[in-house]
Each structure stands twice: as structure tokens, then as C-alpha cells.
Write an enzyme that holds these catalytic residues in place. Sequence first.
Site, short mmCIF file in Angstrom:
data_model
loop_
_atom_site.label_atom_id
_atom_site.label_comp_id
_atom_site.label_asym_id
_atom_site.label_seq_id
_atom_site.Cartn_x
_atom_site.Cartn_y
_atom_site.Cartn_z
N SER A 10 0.84 -1.20 0.00
CA SER A 10 0.00 0.00 0.00
C SER A 10 0.87 1.25 0.00
O SER A 10 1.87 1.32 0.72
CB SER A 10 -0.90 0.01 1.24
OG SER A 10 -1.60 1.23 1.33
N SER A 11 0.46 2.23 -0.77
CA SER A 11 1.13 3.54 -0.73
C SER A 11 0.66 4.35 0.48
O SER A 11 1.27 5.36 0.82
CB SER A 11 0.81 4.33 -2.01
OG SER A 11 -0.56 4.73 -2.00
N SER A 41 0.61 2.16 -6.41
CA SER A 41 -0.32 3.30 -6.38
C SER A 41 0.41 4.65 -6.32
O SER A 41 0.03 5.55 -5.56
CB SER A 41 -1.28 3.18 -5.18
OG SER A 41 -2.01 1.98 -5.25
N ASP A 81 -7.86 1.13 -8.18
CA ASP A 81 -9.26 1.23 -7.71
C ASP A 81 -10.24 1.17 -8.89
O ASP A 81 -11.44 0.99 -8.67
CB ASP A 81 -9.49 2.55 -6.95
CG ASP A 81 -8.98 2.48 -5.50
OD1 ASP A 81 -8.46 1.43 -5.10
OD2 ASP A 81 -9.11 3.50 -4.78
O1 S3P Z 1 -3.93 7.24 -0.42
C1 S3P Z 1 -5.10 7.08 -0.79
O2 S3P Z 1 -5.97 7.98 -0.64
C2 S3P Z 1 -5.48 5.82 -1.44
C3 S3P Z 1 -4.50 4.97 -1.92
C4 S3P Z 1 -4.82 3.71 -2.62
O3 S3P Z 1 -4.52 2.63 -1.75
P1 S3P Z 1 -3.16 1.74 -1.83
O4 S3P Z 1 -2.00 2.66 -1.74
O5 S3P Z 1 -3.30 0.85 -0.64
O6 S3P Z 1 -3.17 1.01 -3.15
C5 S3P Z 1 -6.29 3.61 -3.01
O7 S3P Z 1 -6.60 2.28 -3.35
C6 S3P Z 1 -7.21 4.09 -1.93
O8 S3P Z 1 -8.55 4.02 -2.34
C7 S3P Z 1 -6.92 5.52 -1.58
C1 PEP Z 2 -9.17 0.90 -1.33
C2 PEP Z 2 -10.09 1.82 -1.06
O1 PEP Z 2 -10.22 2.47 0.12
P1 PEP Z 2 -9.30 2.63 1.41
O2 PEP Z 2 -8.01 1.90 1.18
O3 PEP Z 2 -9.08 4.10 1.54
O4 PEP Z 2 -10.11 2.05 2.52
C3 PEP Z 2 -11.08 2.23 -2.07
O5 PEP Z 2 -11.79 3.23 -1.84
O6 PEP Z 2 -11.18 1.59 -3.12
#
Ligand code: S3P
Ligand code: PEP
Length: 435
Positions: A167-168, A194, A311
Site C-alpha cells: 500500500s502507498s 499506487s 481502484d
Molecule cells: O492514499 C489514498 O488515498 C489511497 C490509496 C490507494 O490505496 P493503496 O495505496 O493501498 O493502493 C487507493 O486504493 C485508496 O482508495 C486511496
Molecule cells: C481501497 C479503497 O479504500 P481505502 O483503502 O481508503 O479504505 C477504495 O476506496 O477503493
Amino acid sequence: MKTGGPQAVPDVELVARIPGSKSLTNRALLLAAAAPGTSRVRAPLVSDDTVAFRTALNELGARVEAAGADEYWQVTGTGRGPAGPARVWCADAGTAARFLPPFAATGHGTFVFDGSAQLRARPQAALADALARLGARVRAHEGGRLPLHLEAAGLDGGELTLDASMSSQYVSGLLMAAPLTRQGLTLDVRSLVSRPYLDMTLSLMRHFGARFEVDEAAGRIAVRPGGYRAADVLVEPDASTASYVFAAAAVTGRTVTVPGLGADSPQGDLGFVRVLERCGARVTIGAQATTVTGGGGLRGGFDADMGDVSDTFMTLAAIAPLADGPVTIRGVGHARLKESDRIAAVAVNLRACGIRVEEGADWITVHPGAPVPARIACHRDHRIAMSFAVLALGSGVRLELDDPGCVSKTFPGFHAELNRLFPAYPIPASRQERQ
Ligand SMILES: O=C(O)C1=C[C@@H](OP(=O)(O)O)[C@@H](O)[C@H](O)C1
Ligand SMILES: C=C(OP(=O)(O)O)C(=O)O
């Protein structure tokens, strides 16, 4: 839901009302809470994830008040890390679970972060380890999972290597806390997924007055100490959410415009429209709006790496049966770690619709086919619900969502808006959708 299917209609432009970006709203809230004085978050997203985040910040000592009919949220920040003790409920929000503990670690006292069963299942070992290496006392379940207990006495900062392959959000959380450390923080980021979300974080940090240097080649970000200053942010529509109405344009042959999402958007998920272009849709990204026009059927027969826009991979996968050739989506292994195992959830549901699907650790191939009526298992995942709603609209086949209300994580009014744009889409009978 039973839909009328694609119809011959005049190409009158449909203008979608897409609510604000979750990622911009929650970042702006956190930075405003960390800044001294009053900031405004204009046109915020009002949904489960952002209301949870707002409530959590109130628990942590900031004051967040809604003005008017949520035209803006006014945040009175403290200019420093929070004071415990506090118990923080993160609900289903990954952004809360990953952004708030680093912020708390820059404060003092004890903090407990917890969330729903769905959020408890999501890994965050790299984040918990990073906080421990920076000197916070952290106790969490295996994999850094919630509930997470934190004893904070401020953070000195220093240098840290971080694995961001899952995860970022771990990186974003630590970066946003970094200006509140005593010496600043230098992060060496490894295997980042991401990526566009990291750029969004840095751009908002700059807006709130943070100072940092980025060494792209080395994957290193050096953030200086010095805190934030209050700022106002106008939240633009959510690009991930917009993917559903853009996909709906592609499968119905209509034209859909989303005002407020333009070429300068910091949201990587706007890149989804480039994937729709490969499906044959016409796309215009203007200065102030983005428009997608479908027509002539969906083209398949391509591979797309959607790692940066993961996403939105389910939006493409769900409509892919309507294409004229197989579609393979790669680079989305980290999507197995979200609200649901999204590769598995998409595959199982498409198979329930009679569609041939192959999948691997980080890819999925969807073959063309005529969907049959099915009950869709949403896994309480808003994006599974919204993606399959678009397949129902495009195919005209009855697909019954087992949990239509789960869209409230990011778009409480989703079904009503899709129906307003495309009356052939019936609002699911549900006691669960919260408007
Ligand atoms: O930093 C953010 O706002 C997000 C990063 C992403 O997650 P990952 O970095 O876990 O892929 C994305 O999927 C999530 O909906 C929102
Ligand atoms: C991965 C998601 O949400 P979060 O990681 O912010 O819960 C999303 O909204 O698709």
C-alpha cells in the site's frame, strides 16, 4: 436489478454529479488538523469514509465543523501532534487506519485505533514496524493489523526504509506526519504501488506549507521539520467514482461529462479514461471537465497494466464481457488487500454471470460473453457494487446486488445518480442505501 439495456438514443450530453474525492478530503482534513488555526475544506466528500475520518480527528483534539449543507468543513487545528488518551474508530477507512497512527505518534499519550472486521483484516505491518523503528511503542495484531495500540512521546524523525509494495498509504501517512517530527524524516521508499497517491500527498503537503526534497532516482523523500500552516482546499470530484459513469458512457454509447475534473487533476484515477480509449471510447480531458463518448461497441483484445489506477480495475473488468475480445488487466496484486480480495471478487461474480475468467496473483483475463442474470456478492465492497451496476446497465441483464447500500463508503447516492443519468438503471430495492 433489471435494466432496459443499450438503446438507440440521441447523443445528448449527460452531466454527472460526482461527489468529492475521498483521498483529497481525508488528506486535507489531516493536514488542516496538524496546522495551527483555521482551514477550510470546501466541497468535501460526505460519505462513510470521510465522516469517520472527521469524527476521528475530533477525537484527536482538532475541531471539525460542517458549515451550511456541507459546503465546507471548517477545521481548527492545533499545530502539533494530538494528546492522548484517545480511542479512534476508523470504521472501514484504510486512509484513517494508515494516516492517523503516524500523526498520533508525533503527539503524546496513549492511543488505540480500531475499525470494522473488514478493516481489521487489512495488513499494515510495514507501517507498524516503521512507527516502532521511529521510537513509538506499538502493539498490534500480526501483520500490524488493528486494533493498534500506540504510546507516543513525539518523534525525533531520522531515516527510514519503507516497503510500500502492499500500500502507498503507509508512505502517505508517514510523510504527512514528518513535518511534525523534531528533526524531519527521510523516507527511502521501496516497491511502491499506487504511485499517483504519493504525488497527491506531496502536492497537498506543499499547499499546507511543508518543505521537502524528492530524489526520484533514489526513491528518497526528505521532509524538513517545521510543521504546517493553515490553508483552504477546494475538493474536486472523485476520479475513481467518476470511472463508473465514464464506463456507463462507454457501454451505452452515450456522452458523459464530469465537470471539475480536468487536466490538472492530482488524481491518478482520471487515467482510467485512457483505458476506455483503448476500448474505443472518445475521450476529452479539458481544463475544467472530462468527457467520454461511447459508441460502436467495446473493443477488447488488449492488455492493460492498471497498477497505478487499481481502484478502477474492477470498473473495466466488470464491463469487459461486453467487449469484442479478451481483456487482460495486470499489476493489480495489491487490489487483493482492499475492502475485499478484488481479483477474486470480480472473478467469482463474473463466473456467476456465466463469463469465462482466468486469474493469477496479480492479473485477471476476462473473455467476451453474454452475461446471464445473477446475484452479485458485493463483499461489502463499494467498488464491486458500483462496477457490477454498470455491467447491469450495459448488458440489460438482471444482476441483483446482495448489498447495494455498501456504496455509502464513498458515494451514498450512487444508485440514484446512475438512475438519474440512465433511467434504464433501476434503483435497487434496498433498505440499506443511505442518501
Ligand atoms: O492514499 C489514498 O488515498 C489511497 C490509496 C490507494 O490505496 P493503496 O495505496 O493501498 O493502493 C487507493 O486504493 C485508496 O482508495 C486511496
Ligand atoms: C481501497 C479503497 O479504500 P481505502 O483503502 O481508503 O479504505 C477504495 O476506496 O477503493
